[in-house]
Design a protein around this motif. Sequence first.
Motif, PDB file in Angstrom:
ATOM      1  N   LEU A 165       0.866  -1.179   0.000  1.00  0.00           N
ATOM      2  CA  LEU A 165       0.000   0.000   0.000  1.00  0.00           C
ATOM      3  C   LEU A 165       0.899   1.223   0.000  1.00  0.00           C
ATOM      4  N   ASN A 166       0.992   1.860  -1.143  1.00  0.00           N
ATOM      5  CA  ASN A 166       1.883   3.004  -1.282  1.00  0.00           C
ATOM      6  C   ASN A 166       1.057   4.234  -1.651  1.00  0.00           C
ATOM      7  N   LEU A 167       0.535   4.899  -0.630  1.00  0.00           N
ATOM      8  CA  LEU A 167      -0.218   6.136  -0.798  1.00  0.00           C
ATOM      9  C   LEU A 167       0.667   7.262  -0.289  1.00  0.00           C
ATOM     10  N   THR A 168       1.051   8.153  -1.173  1.00  0.00           N
ATOM     11  CA  THR A 168       1.971   9.211  -0.765  1.00  0.00           C
ATOM     12  C   THR A 168       1.414  10.583  -1.114  1.00  0.00           C
ATOM     13  N   SER A 169       1.775  11.537  -0.296  1.00  0.00           N
ATOM     14  CA  SER A 169       1.375  12.927  -0.509  1.00  0.00           C
ATOM     15  C   SER A 169       2.611  13.798  -0.430  1.00  0.00           C
ATOM     16  N   GLU A 218      -0.220   3.594  -5.413  1.00  0.00           N
ATOM     17  CA  GLU A 218       0.152   2.355  -6.084  1.00  0.00           C
ATOM     18  C   GLU A 218      -0.043   1.213  -5.099  1.00  0.00           C
ATOM     19  N   VAL A 219      -0.509   0.085  -5.606  1.00  0.00           N
ATOM     20  CA  VAL A 219      -0.740  -1.075  -4.760  1.00  0.00           C
ATOM     21  C   VAL A 219      -0.026  -2.296  -5.347  1.00  0.00           C
ATOM     22  N   THR A 220       0.364  -3.197  -4.459  1.00  0.00           N
ATOM     23  CA  THR A 220       0.884  -4.508  -4.843  1.00  0.00           C
ATOM     24  C   THR A 220       0.069  -5.526  -4.072  1.00  0.00           C
ATOM     25  N   TYR A 221      -0.498  -6.491  -4.796  1.00  0.00           N
ATOM     26  CA  TYR A 221      -1.402  -7.431  -4.147  1.00  0.00           C
ATOM     27  C   TYR A 221      -1.217  -8.843  -4.679  1.00  0.00           C
ATOM     28  N   PRO A 228     -10.080   9.076  -3.933  1.00  0.00           N
ATOM     29  CA  PRO A 228     -10.805   8.716  -5.157  1.00  0.00           C
ATOM     30  C   PRO A 228      -9.779   8.364  -6.244  1.00  0.00           C
ATOM     31  N   VAL A 229      -9.920   7.173  -6.832  1.00  0.00           N
ATOM     32  CA  VAL A 229      -8.913   6.699  -7.791  1.00  0.00           C
ATOM     33  C   VAL A 229      -9.552   6.036  -9.000  1.00  0.00           C
ATOM     34  N   GLN A 230      -8.766   6.010 -10.077  1.00  0.00           N
ATOM     35  CA  GLN A 230      -9.087   5.214 -11.253  1.00  0.00           C
ATOM     36  C   GLN A 230      -7.946   4.232 -11.447  1.00  0.00           C
ATOM     37  N   ALA A 231      -8.276   2.965 -11.625  1.00  0.00           N
ATOM     38  CA  ALA A 231      -7.267   1.916 -11.744  1.00  0.00           C
ATOM     39  C   ALA A 231      -6.529   2.018 -13.071  1.00  0.00           C
ATOM     40  N   GLY A 232      -5.208   1.961 -12.987  1.00  0.00           N
ATOM     41  CA  GLY A 232      -4.372   1.879 -14.183  1.00  0.00           C
ATOM     42  C   GLY A 232      -4.200   0.422 -14.580  1.00  0.00           C
ATOM     43  N   MET A 233      -3.250   0.178 -15.465  1.00  0.00           N
ATOM     44  CA  MET A 233      -3.052  -1.200 -15.933  1.00  0.00           C
ATOM     45  C   MET A 233      -2.410  -2.060 -14.848  1.00  0.00           C
ATOM     46  N   GLN A 234      -2.756  -3.327 -14.872  1.00  0.00           N
ATOM     47  CA  GLN A 234      -2.173  -4.285 -13.944  1.00  0.00           C
ATOM     48  C   GLN A 234      -0.833  -4.739 -14.524  1.00  0.00           C
ATOM     49  N   THR A 251       0.698  -8.760  -8.306  1.00  0.00           N
ATOM     50  CA  THR A 251       0.447  -7.759  -9.330  1.00  0.00           C
ATOM     51  C   THR A 251       0.644  -6.383  -8.708  1.00  0.00           C
ATOM     52  N   MET A 252       1.247  -5.479  -9.485  1.00  0.00           N
ATOM     53  CA  MET A 252       1.380  -4.073  -9.074  1.00  0.00           C
ATOM     54  C   MET A 252       0.457  -3.242  -9.952  1.00  0.00           C
ATOM     55  N   GLN A 253      -0.020  -2.139  -9.403  1.00  0.00           N
ATOM     56  CA  GLN A 253      -0.947  -1.317 -10.168  1.00  0.00           C
ATOM     57  C   GLN A 253      -0.915   0.122  -9.678  1.00  0.00           C
ATOM     58  N   LYS A 254      -0.736   1.034 -10.624  1.00  0.00           N
ATOM     59  CA  LYS A 254      -0.853   2.453 -10.305  1.00  0.00           C
ATOM     60  C   LYS A 254      -2.335   2.787 -10.256  1.00  0.00           C
ATOM     61  N   LEU A 255      -2.712   3.567  -9.258  1.00  0.00           N
ATOM     62  CA  LEU A 255      -4.076   4.064  -9.136  1.00  0.00           C
ATOM     63  C   LEU A 255      -4.007   5.576  -9.294  1.00  0.00           C
ATOM     64  N   PHE A 256      -4.672   6.098 -10.291  1.00  0.00           N
ATOM     65  CA  PHE A 256      -4.612   7.525 -10.585  1.00  0.00           C
ATOM     66  C   PHE A 256      -5.593   8.275  -9.689  1.00  0.00           C
ATOM     67  N   VAL A 257      -5.096   9.235  -8.953  1.00  0.00           N
ATOM     68  CA  VAL A 257      -5.927  10.014  -8.035  1.00  0.00           C
ATOM     69  C   VAL A 257      -6.771  10.977  -8.864  1.00  0.00           C
ATOM     70  N   THR A 258      -8.099  10.880  -8.713  1.00  0.00           N
ATOM     71  CA  THR A 258      -9.022  11.619  -9.579  1.00  0.00           C
ATOM     72  C   THR A 258      -9.774  12.755  -8.886  1.00  0.00           C
ATOM     73  N   GLY A 259      -9.542  12.937  -7.599  1.00  0.00           N
ATOM     74  CA  GLY A 259     -10.249  13.985  -6.868  1.00  0.00           C
ATOM     75  C   GLY A 259      -9.497  14.319  -5.595  1.00  0.00           C
ATOM     76  N   ASN A 260     -10.075  15.188  -4.801  1.00  0.00           N
ATOM     77  CA  ASN A 260      -9.437  15.599  -3.560  1.00  0.00           C
ATOM     78  C   ASN A 260      -9.310  14.429  -2.594  1.00  0.00           C
ATOM     79  N   VAL A 261      -8.109  14.254  -2.064  1.00  0.00           N
ATOM     80  CA  VAL A 261      -7.858  13.238  -1.055  1.00  0.00           C
ATOM     81  C   VAL A 261      -8.227  13.841   0.293  1.00  0.00           C
ATOM     82  N   ARG A 262      -8.962  13.091   1.086  1.00  0.00           N
ATOM     83  CA  ARG A 262      -9.361  13.533   2.425  1.00  0.00           C
ATOM     84  C   ARG A 262      -8.617  12.685   3.445  1.00  0.00           C
TER      85      ARG A 262
END
Length: 171
Positions: free
Chosen positions: A49-53, A80-83, A132-138, A151-162
Amino acid sequence: MPEIPSTPSDGNVKVLLVPEIADTSAPTVAELTGEGVIDISCYLTGDGLNLTSDQAAITDERLCTTQVFEKPGRKTNTAEVTYIDNTNSAYETDSNEAAETLVEGSNHHIVTRRGVSYETEIESAQKVSVWPVQAGMQRDVPAEANSVTRTMQKLFVTGNVRQKVAVASAA
């Protein structure tokens, strides 16, 4: 100075994929526990779980001083997530929700709760972060000895992070 206790992160993080949240600054218990919510906590690897600001600095130079001052600038949030990915295995049918849900182009809210045992149900007043995210390619993680299929996957942030907002009890 008294010893200040700390909270272990192991076993004290819950990560949810939530399809819809009406107000990301006050998600409700019903939204975080309702139909369509996927708990991906146990699919994520220990470092998965790689959520960075980050926040840029606006330089504020003045003719009258030898110092350069700063003001807070734009914020950048990345995810970005690895699962665990059980595709093509005996576990694919009943244990592959992360890979099956995070389809490229799909939209979700990643909701994280830290500092409370993973097993504890979501309750009002607990603090969560909403991304809020949109999934990128796996992307397949290359196979290696003494490991599992991931699998690793970039998640594109699509709105304000709270960050650290209270869960509301009202629907």
